[in-house]
Design an enzyme around this catalytic site. Structure first.
Site, mmCIF file in Angstrom:
data_model
loop_
_atom_site.group_PDB
_atom_site.id
_atom_site.type_symbol
_atom_site.label_atom_id
_atom_site.label_comp_id
_atom_site.label_asym_id
_atom_site.label_seq_id
_atom_site.Cartn_x
_atom_site.Cartn_y
_atom_site.Cartn_z
ATOM 1 N N SER A 193 12.961 -2.501 -7.910
ATOM 2 C CA SER A 193 11.648 -3.130 -7.816
ATOM 3 C C SER A 193 11.144 -3.501 -9.206
ATOM 4 O O SER A 193 11.467 -2.823 -10.202
ATOM 5 C CB SER A 193 10.647 -2.188 -7.157
ATOM 6 O OG SER A 193 9.320 -2.677 -7.269
ATOM 7 N N TYR A 250 6.549 5.973 -6.587
ATOM 8 C CA TYR A 250 7.512 4.939 -6.190
ATOM 9 C C TYR A 250 8.088 4.261 -7.425
ATOM 10 O O TYR A 250 9.309 4.069 -7.537
ATOM 11 C CB TYR A 250 6.809 3.919 -5.297
ATOM 12 C CG TYR A 250 7.631 2.691 -4.961
ATOM 13 C CD1 TYR A 250 8.611 2.734 -3.977
ATOM 14 C CD2 TYR A 250 7.422 1.483 -5.631
ATOM 15 C CE1 TYR A 250 9.367 1.610 -3.665
ATOM 16 C CE2 TYR A 250 8.164 0.360 -5.324
ATOM 17 C CZ TYR A 250 9.142 0.428 -4.341
ATOM 18 O OH TYR A 250 9.893 -0.688 -4.050
#
Length: 259
Positions: free
Chosen positions: A143, A156
């Site tokens: 990501s 995350y």
């Protein structure tokens, strides 16, 4: 699928984790249309059943990747060596802003699926790739959050940073066996509503401000990208068109992380 380039993947055996929905499901369909021999892994049997209807002939594996031993057992049933592996399965838990809001449960859930499961699956598949002598390509779905301050998804972002480091270490270790390892690091993805999932946990005024700031910061003026942008990056890295690209974190973010 519209917008997906025609990379030559015909006949290549490729395993996709998290194949039941979202990016994983779209990737399976794209690979199927490119005549790859696809192995789709998901936790949810119903999703795999419906995917098999849409893509007759694909192989399916139903297992919870958070269970290390059951995952090893399920993957041991695959006797063929893969030409490609896409570690797509992952989880993003919306959380209150900041370091002090992180809980042990958040850390465990994020790392179990976003990091530990990648290690386990990669160990099983890479061993078969090495034994076959044909090499292969492994793509980890990371990501853009791994590269920037992400206050609404700290745990995350941390685990995706760990995944980027894991990608580079795998690339160094497996390169001698003709196995390339790269990551694709997308920005927020429209179809998965990733930005929405994060900001809806916030007060409305903060939600609007963050959405506006994200859009203004991106040089290409978008608050999210399309799934096809992610798919094209993955397909490129799986194909021989990227045969000398190894150990890279490919940002698919419209320039967001450099702005």
């Amino acid at each position: 699928m519209q917008g997906v380039e025609r990379f030559n993947l015909e006949g290549k055996r490729i395993l996709v984790t998290g194949a039941g929905r979202g990016i994983g499901r779209a990737l399976v369909k794209a690979l199927y249309n490119l005549k790859a021999d696809v192995y789709a892994l998901s936790l949810t049997k119903e999703n795999l059943d419906s995917l098999r209807v849409e893509c007759p002939g694909i192989h399916t594996v139903c297992v919870d990747l958070r269970d290390w031993e059951k995952t090893k057992e399920a993957l041991s049933q695959i006797t063929e060596s893969m030409d490609g592996l896409v570690n797509n399965a992952g989880i993003l838990i919306p959380a209150p802003i900041g370091l002090f809001a992180i809980t042990p449960e958040d850390c465990d859930t994020h790392f179990d699926l976003n990091v530990k499961a990648v290690i386990n699956v990669s160990q099983q598949i890479a061993q078969k790739m090495i034994k076959s002598g044909r090499g292969g390509s492994i793509v980890n779905l990371s990501s853009a959050a791994s590269k920037v301050h992400t206050p609404i998804a700290v745990s995350y972002a941390i685990c995706k940073g760990a995944l980027d480091v894991l990608t580079k270490n795998m690339a160094c270790e497996l390169g001698a066996n003709k196995i390339r390892v790269n990551s694709v690091n997308p920005f927020f993805v429209d179809e998965t509503h990733s930005l929405e999932k994060l900001v809806t946990a916030l007060p409305i005024e903060m939600m609007e401000k963050i959405t506006e700031n994200v859009c203004q910061r991106c040089p290409m003026g978008r608050s999210a990208i399309e799934v096809r942008d992610v798919l094209n990056a993955i397909l490129f890295l799986l194909s021989d068109s990227s045969r000398y690209i190894n150990g890279q974190n490919l940002m698919v973010d419209g320039g967001f992380t450099i702005a």
